[in-house]
Motif scaffolding. Structure first.
Motif: not given
Length: 345
Positions: A242-244, A257-264, A267-272, A286-294
């Protein structure tokens, strides 16, 4: 918000009973500023070099069992491990079970009902002879397909392959992260050649994902919690992408859901490592996801509510109406959509 606000009519003949072959031939509805009918095979051209796919590497176990309590038949579907031999499960008929009852599944393979919960849930303590529980499930269980996929009680052996993603490594799910079912090694090679990388996280999908929202007020619905894990290395790769300038593409609602749980909040994702019962409704930031495939989800479900939160309720209603009119295939073995967030228009 009312549950009825997320209802829609779906013809039953659009509920996919088997996946298409090859997997890349499945439909892919691109939901951006406009709707575009694509195929899964088009995915490398829809993403950009530097984008990062976040996949769920959970592995589905054959978690549906048929047994006997005395002479009475009992069916159970495991949905959450408590420890190595103790599992939460949904039982039918649960009303006839009591704490202390023994259920025999095969010679040398049985379970005791430790306690009863609500809505058909029981806690089972397994006893196996000559092997561990996972080996016994592999011998005697069937794949825990959702109730809208019709099978004989003994299951279809082909589902052992069809209902498992190419990413599956971490044993523990009792439902597939179905967006991942569309990927093959050939498609992954094309994505890699296009400069699109991937990283795996783990969320062990529970059978609670199939439970309907029965409350009139969506806020009163209780989500089942699910075990999950993001390693420090995976979190670092996500943050670096994301930084790049790359986009984070969640492959499935479980990864999201996991990314959103682990993001501050930044938008930084932390180990969880732990559990999540995150229930995402319209209004979620939404803090951590830019596109969703579902895949395409059930009416009145928590997953349809989630995609409405991500891409906008009016836009998802339009997208689903289009999908129905164009005979897209729905649910676990069906087609997929690639969603841009509502604020990206």
């Amino acid at each position: 918000m009312r549950t009825e606000d997320f209802d829609f009519d779906l013809p039953r003949d659009l509920i996919a009973q088997h996946p298409v072959e090859p997997r890349e031939a499945a439909g892919l509805l691109h939901v951006g500023a406009e709707l575009a009918d694509r195929r899964i095979a088009d995915l490398p051209g829809l993403l950009r070099p530097g984008d990062l796919l976040v996949t769920n590497d959970t592995k589905v176990i054959p978690a549906r069992l048929s047994g006997k309590r005395g002479t009475a038949g009992v069916e159970v579907t495991l949905h959450k491990a408590v420890n190595g031999l103790t599992w939460k499960a949904f039982a039918r008929p649960a009303r006839k079970l009591a704490a202390g009852d023994r259920i025999d599944f095969a010679e040398g393979f049985c379970a005791l009902v430790e306690e009863k919960g609500e809505a058909g849930e029981v806690t089972l303590v397994f006893d196996t002879t000559g092997g561990d529980l996972l080996a016994a499930l592999d011998r005697h269980g069937v794949m825990p397909l959702p109730p809208y996929i019709t099978r004989e009680r003994t299951g279809d052996p082909k589902d052992r392959h069809d209902y498992q993603t190419v990413f599956a490594e971490q044993t523990g799910a009792v439902a597939a992260p179905t967006a991942g079912l569309h990927f093959t090694e050939a498609l992954l090679a094309k994505l890699s050649a296009a400069g699109i990388e991937r990283v795996a996280v783990t969320l062990h999908v529970g059978a609670g994902t199939f439970l309907p929202v029965k409350t009139d007020d969506v806020g009163a619905h209780k989500m089942h919690s699910e075990a999950c894990d993001i390693s420090a290395a995976a979190a670092a790769k996500i943050n670096a992408a994301r930084a790049a300038g790359g986009r984070i593409v969640a492959v499935g609602t479980t990864a999201l859901r996991l990314l959103e749980t682990a993001a501050d909040d930044d938008g930084q994702v932390h180990s969880f490592t732990g559990e999540t019962d995150l229930f995402i409704l319209p209004g979620h930031r939404f803090k951590a996801v830019d596109l969703l495939m579902t895949n395409f989800h059930l009416p009145r479900s928590t997953l349809f509510m989630l995609v409405c939160a991500f891409a906008g309720k009016a836009r998802m209603e339009q997208a689903y109406a289009h999908a129905i009119a164009q005979n897209y295939r729905f649910y676990s073995y069906g087609d997929a959509c690639l969603l841009e967030p509502e604020d990206a228009r």
